[in-house]
Design a protein around this motif. Structure first.
Motif, mmCIF file in Angstrom:
data_model
loop_
_atom_site.group_PDB
_atom_site.id
_atom_site.type_symbol
_atom_site.label_atom_id
_atom_site.label_comp_id
_atom_site.label_asym_id
_atom_site.label_seq_id
_atom_site.Cartn_x
_atom_site.Cartn_y
_atom_site.Cartn_z
ATOM 1 N N TYR A 134 -11.031 6.342 14.254
ATOM 2 C CA TYR A 134 -9.982 7.202 13.702
ATOM 3 C C TYR A 134 -9.268 7.962 14.822
ATOM 4 C CZ TYR A 134 -7.806 11.016 11.078
ATOM 5 O OH TYR A 134 -6.901 11.922 10.557
ATOM 6 N N THR B 191 -20.686 8.693 5.821
ATOM 7 C CA THR B 191 -21.184 7.490 6.475
ATOM 8 C C THR B 191 -22.706 7.460 6.434
ATOM 9 O OG1 THR B 191 -19.278 7.487 7.976
ATOM 10 C CG2 THR B 191 -21.179 6.157 8.625
ATOM 11 N N TYR C 279 -9.029 9.246 1.170
ATOM 12 C CA TYR C 279 -7.789 9.551 1.872
ATOM 13 C C TYR C 279 -6.789 10.221 0.932
ATOM 14 C CZ TYR C 279 -8.826 6.677 6.012
ATOM 15 O OH TYR C 279 -9.360 6.171 7.167
ATOM 16 N N SER D 63 -19.686 3.302 4.727
ATOM 17 C CA SER D 63 -18.877 4.518 4.636
ATOM 18 C C SER D 63 -18.055 4.523 3.354
ATOM 19 C CB SER D 63 -17.925 4.628 5.831
ATOM 20 O OG SER D 63 -18.634 4.853 7.027
ATOM 21 N N SER E 86 -14.707 6.614 2.039
ATOM 22 C CA SER E 86 -13.651 7.454 2.598
ATOM 23 C C SER E 86 -12.628 7.790 1.526
ATOM 24 C CB SER E 86 -12.949 6.719 3.746
ATOM 25 O OG SER E 86 -13.890 6.261 4.704
ATOM 26 N N VAL F 208 -14.880 11.583 4.921
ATOM 27 C CA VAL F 208 -15.662 10.367 5.159
ATOM 28 C C VAL F 208 -17.152 10.675 5.090
ATOM 29 C CG1 VAL F 208 -16.066 8.406 6.686
ATOM 30 C CG2 VAL F 208 -13.869 9.605 6.762
ATOM 31 N N VAL G 204 -8.658 12.842 5.618
ATOM 32 C CA VAL G 204 -9.641 11.996 4.955
ATOM 33 C C VAL G 204 -11.031 12.635 5.022
ATOM 34 C CG1 VAL G 204 -9.943 10.647 7.082
ATOM 35 C CG2 VAL G 204 -10.698 9.681 4.910
ATOM 36 N N ARG H 36 -11.713 14.681 8.507
ATOM 37 C CA ARG H 36 -10.885 14.279 9.641
ATOM 38 C C ARG H 36 -9.459 14.796 9.453
ATOM 39 N NH1 ARG H 36 -13.824 9.964 11.861
ATOM 40 N NH2 ARG H 36 -12.974 10.773 13.814
#
Length: 237
Positions: free
Chosen positions: A85, A143, A224, A220, A222, A141, A139, A131
């Motif tokens: 990213y 993981t 967005y 992951s 995510s 995320v 986003v 992020r």
């Protein structure tokens, strides 16, 4: 211009101010009452002009802030490129930032166990990151990584360290990724984290990263923001 509806004239004037940076990205524009007074029109006329700019992606309404000038959508290319990213945002001329919300180890649940091809009772690291691009949260995320494949992950500061860089140093670089895309809406928690309204649309990706011999090492999920992101898909015969 004289024959155009008033709301269209106001929209074009506001857009002109945005494009010439009288209103910069992140700026709050005047409220409907002040704009109606300035343009000598009714509030519904102003609201119609603002709604059109929101739909076109130039403005957005934010909780507790009002209507602000929005950064145009970021074309995300991770759907067909294996790239961190941070690297992608930097390549696009944006300053990336990461906030680590949590990093802990836990026993894999059924979904994670299936995606990472683990046995019942095996543990994973769970890394949750928010992020940013510039000052906008982009986003959320989450993981999951098998403890057996990447040791000592808790010692790493992921606010400054790239996850893919860690995998490369561990001699387990990702060679292949599969992704599934869904559309969901923001709940109260995600709404607060991503600075969007409750029920705002989100792109929801499920990604599995594989190392050599197609061994899964990363799962992951995510979320967005739908208002700030678009995605590029390359298809070839």
């Amino acid at each position: 211009m004289i024959n155009k509806p008033l709301h269209q004239q106001i929209k074009e004037d506001l857009l002109n101010k945005i494009e010439y940076e009288d209103y910069k990205v992140g700026d709050k524009i005047p409220n409907e009452v002040d704009l109606a007074t300035h343009y000598k029109v009714s509030r519904p006329t102003v609201r119609q002009a603002i709604n059109a700019l929101v739909i076109d992606g130039f403005l957005e309404r934010r909780k507790k802030r009002g209507t602000i000038v929005r950064q145009r959508k970021i074309n995300q290319e991770f759907t067909h490129v294996i790239e961190s990213y941070n690297d992608e945002m930097t390549r696009k001329g944006l300053i990336p930032k990461t906030k680590v919300l949590s990093l802990k180890s836990e026993v894999a649940n059924e979904e994670v166990m299936q995606q990472l091809e683990l046995k019942p009772g095996e543990s994973v690291y769970k890394l949750v990151r928010l992020r940013y691009a510039e000052e906008d949260p982009i986003v959320l995320v989450t993981t999951y990584i098998p403890l057996s494949l990447v040791p000592n992950l808790k010692e790493i500061d992921f606010t400054t360290t790239r996850f893919y860089e860690v995998l490369e140093k561990n001699q387990t670089p990702i060679k292949e990724i599969t992704r599934k895309l869904e559309l969901i809406t923001a709940d109260e928690t995600v709404s607060d984290l991503l600075s969007v309204e409750i029920d705002a649309p989100l792109f929801y990706f499920h990604s599995v990263g594989y190392i050599e011999n197609r061994v899964p090492i990363e799962y992951s999920v995510s979320k967005y923001r739908g208002d700030l992101n678009s995605f590029i898909f390359n298809i070839s015969s």
